[in-house]
Design an enzyme around this catalytic site. Structure first.
Site, short mmCIF file in Angstrom:
data_model
loop_
_atom_site.label_atom_id
_atom_site.label_comp_id
_atom_site.label_asym_id
_atom_site.label_seq_id
_atom_site.Cartn_x
_atom_site.Cartn_y
_atom_site.Cartn_z
N ASP A 66 -1.36 -9.54 9.87
CA ASP A 66 -2.32 -8.59 8.98
C ASP A 66 -2.76 -7.51 9.93
O ASP A 66 -3.55 -7.64 10.63
CB ASP A 66 -3.27 -9.40 8.54
CG ASP A 66 -4.15 -8.82 7.54
OD1 ASP A 66 -4.33 -7.71 7.29
OD2 ASP A 66 -5.03 -9.55 6.86
N SER A 84 3.10 10.21 3.50
CA SER A 84 3.17 10.51 2.04
C SER A 84 3.18 11.92 1.94
O SER A 84 2.49 12.53 2.45
CB SER A 84 2.53 9.67 1.26
OG SER A 84 2.48 10.09 -0.20
N TYR A 141 -5.97 7.32 -1.62
CA TYR A 141 -4.76 7.32 -0.87
C TYR A 141 -4.32 8.42 -0.16
O TYR A 141 -3.93 8.51 0.97
CB TYR A 141 -3.66 6.88 -1.84
CG TYR A 141 -2.28 6.84 -1.18
CD1 TYR A 141 -1.91 5.63 -0.81
CD2 TYR A 141 -1.37 7.48 -1.79
CE1 TYR A 141 -0.52 5.69 -0.07
CE2 TYR A 141 0.04 7.66 -1.29
CZ TYR A 141 0.32 6.58 -0.50
OH TYR A 141 1.73 6.54 0.00
N ALA A 174 -6.24 10.93 0.60
CA ALA A 174 -7.20 11.52 1.72
C ALA A 174 -6.83 10.37 2.95
O ALA A 174 -6.80 10.90 4.23
CB ALA A 174 -8.51 11.05 1.24
N LYS A 229 -3.91 8.97 3.80
CA LYS A 229 -2.59 9.57 4.11
C LYS A 229 -2.62 10.94 5.08
O LYS A 229 -2.12 11.06 6.17
CB LYS A 229 -1.41 9.75 3.39
CG LYS A 229 -0.64 8.26 2.67
CD LYS A 229 -0.18 7.64 3.66
CE LYS A 229 0.50 6.46 3.24
NZ LYS A 229 1.16 5.45 4.35
#
Length: 324
Positions: free
Chosen positions: A100, A186, A199, A201, A203
């Site tokens: 994890d 991405s 997401y 921000a 990446k």
């Protein structure tokens, strides 16, 4: 004037035939480096290997007989991917390391385990773990931002930071090490991605972390390749995506590839080639408009913003969902 016309013709042809930015397209064609020579016999640790792009990258690399370590949270999925890798190439040695990435208390233990799993150090770390999002900008609760950053930016960064620390590598130190980080970011980290504020921000932050790592540690032998995929087909990609509310998932299953989505095997091939040629940063996309937008936004952000406003938010939502 003639030069500009020729340049525009060349650009049009390039966008028509390429599914990556110019640097990857060029070096994958002119360089003599091969995937086989880059991976054979090396220890490759893939973090986020249980499904999606990570699984396909593992299957791609298995062809070249590396020593593969597969990590993710779910042991049963990792075991299934490991079996697929062995089916691709019986000579490929594969081990799993359930992990994890945001369990920071166990980070050093797991990282040391990976670095000793084949009785030799890890050569290449592929950081693929992440979780997308579908939510409106104004509705997102702060804890969603925090959770999204943990998975998409801080977790992968901490894996790299911990590995460097246990090897005694430091920007002002004397030690050198031949270590490569391959970071799957991405296009959302480069362009304004509607419906994915947290997401996008995260990446963008991930890319900045590793851009700085490349600057600070490049002279110590640490290499960084950042790959930014656009739409890649994965049935469950949006199923577990963040929403605007803590503890909820988007739930959408993509039953068939959409027009703008790259096939997962092609995405895996391009990611592999970017690592082989040590491309510092590149974009992979099956649609020319994405690659053109990357170049245009980088050079003319004000004009790009006006074009985006002209296109309209509803149209962008449709594009973001990869319906076109």
């Amino acid at each position: 004037m003639i030069f500009i016309v020729i340049l525009l013709i060349f650009l049009g042809i390039f966008l028509k035939i390429s599914d990556s930015t110019l640097n990857l397209w060029f070096w994958s064609r002119v360089s003599r480096k091969t995937e086989a020579s880059h991976y054979r016999g090396k220890v490759v640790w893939i973090v986020g290997a249980s499904s999606g792009i990570g699984e396909d990258v593992a299957l791609r690399l298995a062809r070249f007989s590396p020593l593969l370590i597969l990590s993710a949270r779910r042991t049963e999925l990792l075991e299934a991917v490991a079996e697929k890798c062995r089916a691709v190439n019986g000579a490929c040695q594969v081990k799993i390391l359930p992990f994890d990435m945001i369990d920071y208390a166990k980070m050093e233990e797991k990282t040391r385990a990976a670095d000793q799993m084949f009785d030799r150090k890890v050569d290449i770390v592929i950081l693929n773990a992440g979780r997308s999002q579908r939510a409106e900008w104004t509705e997102i609760e702060p804890s969603v931002d925090v959770d999204c950053f943990q998975i998409n930016a801080i977790g992968p960064t901490q894996v790299a930071r911990t590995l460097l620390k246990i090897r005694g590598l430091h920007p002002t130190g004397d030690k050198h090490d031949d270590l490569q980080f391959v970071v799957i970011s991405s296009v959302a980290g480069l362009l304004p991605a509607i419906l994915s504020p947290s997401y996008a921000a995260a990446k963008a932050a991930l890319m900045q972390y590793f851009r700085l790592l490349a600057v600070e540690m490049g002279e110590k032998g640490v290499k960084v390749s950042i790959i930014c995929p656009s739409h890649v087909y994965a049935p469950n990609m949006l199923k577990s995506a963040f929403t605007s509310t803590p503890g909820t998932e988007h739930g959408e299953i993509i039953s068939a590839p959409r027009a703008a989505q790259m096939t997962p095997d092609r995405a895996a091939e391009l990611i592999s080639l970017a690592a082989v040629h040590r491309i510092h940063e590149c974009v992979i996309a099956s649609t020319p408009s994405v690659i053109a937008s990357i170049y245009f936004f980088a050079n003319f952000p004000g004009i790009f913003a006006k074009i985006i406003n002209f296109v309209g938010a509803q149209r962008l939502r449709k594009i973001r969902s990869a319906h076109e």
